[in-house]
Design an enzyme around this catalytic site. Structure first.
Site, PDB file in Angstrom:
ATOM      1  N   GLY A   7      68.997  21.324  41.718  1.00 32.19           N
ATOM      2  CA  GLY A   7      70.401  21.684  42.102  1.00 32.19           C
ATOM      3  C   GLY A   7      70.486  22.242  43.514  1.00 32.19           C
ATOM      4  O   GLY A   7      69.444  21.751  44.406  1.00 32.19           O
ATOM      5  N   LYS A  24      67.511  41.702  42.591  1.00 31.82           N
ATOM      6  CA  LYS A  24      68.537  40.516  42.939  1.00 31.82           C
ATOM      7  C   LYS A  24      69.459  40.501  41.870  1.00 31.82           C
ATOM      8  O   LYS A  24      70.545  40.003  42.142  1.00 31.82           O
ATOM      9  CB  LYS A  24      67.604  39.337  42.919  1.00 31.82           C
ATOM     10  CG  LYS A  24      68.198  38.165  42.887  1.00 31.82           C
ATOM     11  CD  LYS A  24      69.048  37.837  44.255  1.00 31.82           C
ATOM     12  CE  LYS A  24      69.729  36.433  44.273  1.00 31.82           C
ATOM     13  NZ  LYS A  24      68.777  35.130  44.279  1.00 31.82           N
TER      14      LYS A  24
END
Length: 314
Positions: free
Chosen positions: A9, A185
């Site tokens: 993707g 993150k």
């Protein structure tokens, strides 16, 4: 080195095209048939600014992949890790290394059900990209990738991976505590992914809201308590500064995070591996996480609404 990008993707596409500029052999693997067909028919169309460049990298459905690879880089959604690895069992050998770069917390544990720890490289990246449609992505901003092999830094294969990533311009960083980087993150994603998806805005627009710091702190304060309970070296101030840095013009301010993109296309999100993970860990340890719990439920509500094709006019 033969490299498979499992999950081609937005981010998989970006890493694949960058690695394909080196001497390594790259292949895309993705379960979306239209995406695979488009890549093979006209190349992966990569938008950078006003320019569009086709990148001719072979792509295949998981069930159509044969042979073996030195490295499989997982870029599926967190909830797609196990199904992807299950479909690739036949090509994973004792010498195949698996790198997991998917967003969210708990991904390493999923990979360990299929591959021994000595063959796993865990990581996290702050590169960004957007999937525009079948065979088409848009690159935004710059970034790096933090990596750690579960077997140890001195491994020759890991050094070869670092070299390949350097050559591709991916700015790899070898870490001694990748879990700290993963949680940092995840904290960023718990804030930016979730709020931009709920508020229907990009990163820069969220940063211009007069109450954006209050919204950020509501998530991070709970996140920090849970991280401490899980014995994760989480620096709340550093995570906060990382988030604030995303609002700078010319950086990632124009970016629409993956959760926003998923909802816009009626796809399920990774919320249960982000805010939902923090809420679940908090509930299991009697740690109050009302902000993350509410945000998780709101996103699940938007997932339902995004799939409905009929709307009642205002």
């Amino acid at each position: 080195m033969k490299i498979a990008i499992a999950g081609a993707g937005a981010m998989g596409g970006r890493f694949g095209t960058m690695l394909a500029t080196t001497d390594n052999q790259v292949m895309f693997i993705d379960p979306w048939a239209d995406h695979v067909r488009a890549i093979n028919d006209r190349g992966l169309q990569v938008h950078v600014g006003n320019a569009v460049t086709p990148h001719w990298i072979p792509a295949a459905l998981p069930q159509d992949v044969h042979g073996s690879f030195d490295l499989i880089i997982l870029f599926t959604k967190a909830m797609g890790i196990a199904p992807m690895l299950e479909s690739l069992r036949s090509i994973i050998t004792r010498t195949t290394h698996v790198m997991v770069l998917a967003n969210g917390i708990g991904n390493i544990e999923q990979v360990e059900k299929f591959v021994p720890g000595r063959q796993i490289i865990a990581g996290v990246t702050v590169w960004s990209s957007e999937l525009d449609g079948p065979g088409e992505i848009t690159l935004t901003g710059a970034g790096n990738v933090t990596l750690q092999p579960l077997a140890g830094q001195s491994d020759d294969f890991f050094q070869a991976v670092l070299t390949a990533f350097h050559q591709a311009g991916l700015n790899p960083i070898a870490s001694d505590d990748v879990l700290a980087a993963i949680w940092k993150k995840a904290a960023l994603n718990c804030v930016l992914n979730t709020y931009t998806a709920l508020l229907d805005c990009n990163v820069g627009e969220f940063g211009r809201l007069p109450n954006h710091e209050t919204l950020i702190d509501g998530v991070l304060n709970e996140f920090a308590v849970v991280a401490h309970h899980e014995h994760i070296a989480f620096d709340l101030d550093a995570a906060r500064q990382l988030i604030l840095a995303q609002f700078a013009p010319g950086g990632n301010s124009a970016h629409y995070p993956s959760m926003y993109q998923d909802l816009a296309k009626g796809r399920p999100t990774e919320i249960d591996f982000l805010n939902g993970f923090i809420a679940a860990k908090g509930a299991a340890s009697n740690i109050p996480t009302p902000v993350n719990r509410l945000l998780t439920q709101l996103i699940h509500g938007k997932e339902v609404l995004s799939k409905q094709s009929v709307r009642i006019p205002a």
